[in-house]
Motif scaffolding. Sequence first.
Motif, PDB file in Angstrom:
ATOM      1  N   PHE A 105      -6.680 -20.577   1.268  1.00  0.00           N
ATOM      2  CA  PHE A 105      -5.796 -19.477   0.901  1.00  0.00           C
ATOM      3  C   PHE A 105      -5.322 -19.619  -0.544  1.00  0.00           C
ATOM      4  O   PHE A 105      -5.192 -18.624  -1.263  1.00  0.00           O
ATOM      5  CB  PHE A 105      -4.603 -19.431   1.850  1.00  0.00           C
ATOM      6  N   MET A 106      -5.062 -20.844  -0.979  1.00  0.00           N
ATOM      7  CA  MET A 106      -4.680 -21.058  -2.376  1.00  0.00           C
ATOM      8  C   MET A 106      -5.791 -20.650  -3.332  1.00  0.00           C
ATOM      9  O   MET A 106      -5.536 -20.122  -4.420  1.00  0.00           O
ATOM     10  CB  MET A 106      -4.314 -22.524  -2.591  1.00  0.00           C
ATOM     11  N   LEU A 107      -7.042 -20.867  -2.935  1.00  0.00           N
ATOM     12  CA  LEU A 107      -8.167 -20.427  -3.768  1.00  0.00           C
ATOM     13  C   LEU A 107      -8.178 -18.908  -3.905  1.00  0.00           C
ATOM     14  O   LEU A 107      -8.488 -18.374  -4.978  1.00  0.00           O
ATOM     15  CB  LEU A 107      -9.489 -20.923  -3.173  1.00  0.00           C
ATOM     16  N   PHE A 108      -7.847 -18.213  -2.821  1.00  0.00           N
ATOM     17  CA  PHE A 108      -7.755 -16.756  -2.895  1.00  0.00           C
ATOM     18  C   PHE A 108      -6.634 -16.324  -3.834  1.00  0.00           C
ATOM     19  O   PHE A 108      -6.782 -15.366  -4.603  1.00  0.00           O
ATOM     20  CB  PHE A 108      -7.513 -16.178  -1.501  1.00  0.00           C
ATOM     21  N   LEU A 109      -5.504 -17.040  -3.798  1.00  0.00           N
ATOM     22  CA  LEU A 109      -4.400 -16.691  -4.688  1.00  0.00           C
ATOM     23  C   LEU A 109      -4.748 -16.949  -6.148  1.00  0.00           C
ATOM     24  O   LEU A 109      -4.329 -16.204  -7.041  1.00  0.00           O
ATOM     25  CB  LEU A 109      -3.145 -17.487  -4.302  1.00  0.00           C
ATOM     26  N   VAL A 110      -5.513 -18.005  -6.399  1.00  0.00           N
ATOM     27  CA  VAL A 110      -5.948 -18.290  -7.773  1.00  0.00           C
ATOM     28  C   VAL A 110      -6.781 -17.140  -8.312  1.00  0.00           C
ATOM     29  O   VAL A 110      -6.713 -16.806  -9.503  1.00  0.00           O
ATOM     30  CB  VAL A 110      -6.739 -19.614  -7.819  1.00  0.00           C
ATOM     31  N   GLN A 111      -7.553 -16.494  -7.449  1.00  0.00           N
ATOM     32  CA  GLN A 111      -8.394 -15.387  -7.883  1.00  0.00           C
ATOM     33  C   GLN A 111      -7.566 -14.234  -8.449  1.00  0.00           C
ATOM     34  O   GLN A 111      -8.034 -13.501  -9.332  1.00  0.00           O
ATOM     35  CB  GLN A 111      -9.253 -14.892  -6.719  1.00  0.00           C
ATOM     36  N   ILE A 112      -6.333 -14.058  -7.941  1.00  0.00           N
ATOM     37  CA  ILE A 112      -5.470 -12.994  -8.453  1.00  0.00           C
ATOM     38  C   ILE A 112      -5.161 -13.211  -9.931  1.00  0.00           C
ATOM     39  O   ILE A 112      -5.007 -12.250 -10.695  1.00  0.00           O
ATOM     40  CB  ILE A 112      -4.165 -12.928  -7.627  1.00  0.00           C
ATOM     41  N   MET A 113      -5.071 -14.478 -10.337  1.00  0.00           N
ATOM     42  CA  MET A 113      -4.708 -14.796 -11.726  1.00  0.00           C
ATOM     43  C   MET A 113      -5.898 -14.773 -12.669  1.00  0.00           C
ATOM     44  O   MET A 113      -5.731 -14.947 -13.874  1.00  0.00           O
ATOM     45  CB  MET A 113      -4.029 -16.168 -11.768  1.00  0.00           C
ATOM     46  N   VAL A 114      -7.112 -14.587 -12.153  1.00  0.00           N
ATOM     47  CA  VAL A 114      -8.298 -14.542 -13.009  1.00  0.00           C
ATOM     48  C   VAL A 114      -8.551 -13.099 -13.431  1.00  0.00           C
ATOM     49  O   VAL A 114      -8.795 -12.240 -12.572  1.00  0.00           O
ATOM     50  CB  VAL A 114      -9.536 -15.096 -12.271  1.00  0.00           C
ATOM     51  N   PRO A 115      -8.499 -12.771 -14.729  1.00  0.00           N
ATOM     52  CA  PRO A 115      -8.755 -11.397 -15.171  1.00  0.00           C
ATOM     53  C   PRO A 115     -10.173 -10.965 -14.817  1.00  0.00           C
ATOM     54  O   PRO A 115     -11.129 -11.753 -14.924  1.00  0.00           O
ATOM     55  CB  PRO A 115      -8.551 -11.464 -16.694  1.00  0.00           C
ATOM     56  N   ALA A 116     -10.296  -9.717 -14.380  1.00  0.00           N
ATOM     57  CA  ALA A 116     -11.619  -9.214 -13.984  1.00  0.00           C
ATOM     58  C   ALA A 116     -12.597  -9.208 -15.153  1.00  0.00           C
ATOM     59  O   ALA A 116     -13.809  -9.377 -14.954  1.00  0.00           O
ATOM     60  CB  ALA A 116     -11.463  -7.808 -13.411  1.00  0.00           C
ATOM     61  N   ASP A 117     -12.079  -9.031 -16.382  1.00  0.00           N
ATOM     62  CA  ASP A 117     -12.968  -8.976 -17.552  1.00  0.00           C
ATOM     63  C   ASP A 117     -13.684 -10.296 -17.800  1.00  0.00           C
ATOM     64  O   ASP A 117     -14.761 -10.319 -18.406  1.00  0.00           O
ATOM     65  CB  ASP A 117     -12.163  -8.594 -18.799  1.00  0.00           C
ATOM     66  N   VAL A 118     -13.114 -11.397 -17.328  1.00  0.00           N
ATOM     67  CA  VAL A 118     -13.743 -12.704 -17.533  1.00  0.00           C
ATOM     68  C   VAL A 118     -15.076 -12.784 -16.787  1.00  0.00           C
ATOM     69  O   VAL A 118     -15.994 -13.491 -17.206  1.00  0.00           O
ATOM     70  CB  VAL A 118     -12.791 -13.826 -17.065  1.00  0.00           C
ATOM     71  N   LEU A 119     -15.185 -12.039 -15.692  1.00  0.00           N
ATOM     72  CA  LEU A 119     -16.369 -12.121 -14.833  1.00  0.00           C
ATOM     73  C   LEU A 119     -17.421 -11.058 -15.163  1.00  0.00           C
ATOM     74  O   LEU A 119     -18.415 -10.933 -14.436  1.00  0.00           O
ATOM     75  CB  LEU A 119     -15.952 -11.969 -13.366  1.00  0.00           C
ATOM     76  N   ILE A 120     -17.222 -10.307 -16.224  1.00  0.00           N
ATOM     77  CA  ILE A 120     -18.152  -9.225 -16.533  1.00  0.00           C
ATOM     78  C   ILE A 120     -19.556  -9.757 -16.813  1.00  0.00           C
ATOM     79  O   ILE A 120     -20.549  -9.238 -16.282  1.00  0.00           O
ATOM     80  CB  ILE A 120     -17.633  -8.412 -17.741  1.00  0.00           C
ATOM     81  N   PHE A 121     -19.674 -10.805 -17.620  1.00  0.00           N
ATOM     82  CA  PHE A 121     -20.995 -11.314 -17.993  1.00  0.00           C
ATOM     83  C   PHE A 121     -21.762 -11.865 -16.781  1.00  0.00           C
ATOM     84  O   PHE A 121     -22.920 -11.480 -16.557  1.00  0.00           O
ATOM     85  CB  PHE A 121     -20.862 -12.381 -19.082  1.00  0.00           C
ATOM     86  N   PRO A 122     -21.181 -12.758 -15.956  1.00  0.00           N
ATOM     87  CA  PRO A 122     -21.928 -13.227 -14.777  1.00  0.00           C
ATOM     88  C   PRO A 122     -22.224 -12.110 -13.785  1.00  0.00           C
ATOM     89  O   PRO A 122     -23.303 -12.081 -13.183  1.00  0.00           O
ATOM     90  CB  PRO A 122     -21.024 -14.301 -14.170  1.00  0.00           C
ATOM     91  N   ASN A 123     -21.288 -11.181 -13.592  1.00  0.00           N
ATOM     92  CA  ASN A 123     -21.544 -10.064 -12.681  1.00  0.00           C
ATOM     93  C   ASN A 123     -22.689  -9.185 -13.180  1.00  0.00           C
ATOM     94  O   ASN A 123     -23.520  -8.710 -12.393  1.00  0.00           O
ATOM     95  CB  ASN A 123     -20.283  -9.218 -12.509  1.00  0.00           C
TER      96      ASN A 123
END
Length: 265
Positions: free
Chosen positions: A97-115
Amino acid sequence: MNISRWLLYIFGLLWLVPLLWMTVTAFRPKQIALSPSFSLEFTLANFEKVWEAAPFAQYYLNTVIIVVGVFAVQMVTATMAAFAFARLDFRFKSAVFMLFLVQIMVPADVLIFPNYNVLKDLSLLDTKLGVMMPYFASAFGIFLLRQTFKTLPPELDEAAVMEGYTKWQVLWKIYFPLSRPAYIAFGLVSVSYHWNNFLWPLIVTNSVENRPLTVGLAIFAQSFEIGAQWTEVSAATLLVIVPLLAGFLLFQRQFMNSFIQSGIK
């Protein structure tokens, strides 16, 4: 208390000023649009010109498909995950559950290149599914629904089990109906985010058949034919934001109540 209330009124008024200016400009004739003088002259010609100048009907259809598709999948995945975190016992539940909460703090723009690379490998670039796929799971939705599920009395589960309900039936026949305000709040957040999402669709889509409203509006506003004609740009912007404003005004009470019940400030 009175000072805080007046500050809220002031900030609310400041937020309304550009919206009111845009609305008035969208309905005013072009020749007097930027005139400081007051006039009761209004027209719908700006909206007619905008609707004919760009395929906004297609943009609306694309946006509705993307928004509804994302929310439908999110509702299923978030509901099942939230129920597991709220009521089921399994190893490392708190850590997961803590891993899921950490995901909230990760900006979506950071994942644009891998996605983008993943969609390229799957041949899903310039598709509606490609726009939707990175958002099929929502950490915020899981957190909000988990908090709501934990407020429901566990005795409901015991009574349902005695009646012969399976966990799946308990989830969809008891938890789902009783958590309606939380689903409305989550729906408003999800719909508003994906309705306004711009950067990811801009990168992924290249065709009118898959382009959402935000990207279409940006292209329309920057087109050579329109330039700095504020009446047309204001009319096009109003077409984009009116559904969101109507939805929020319609469900604002449920929206606020769900966050109060979930303990989110």
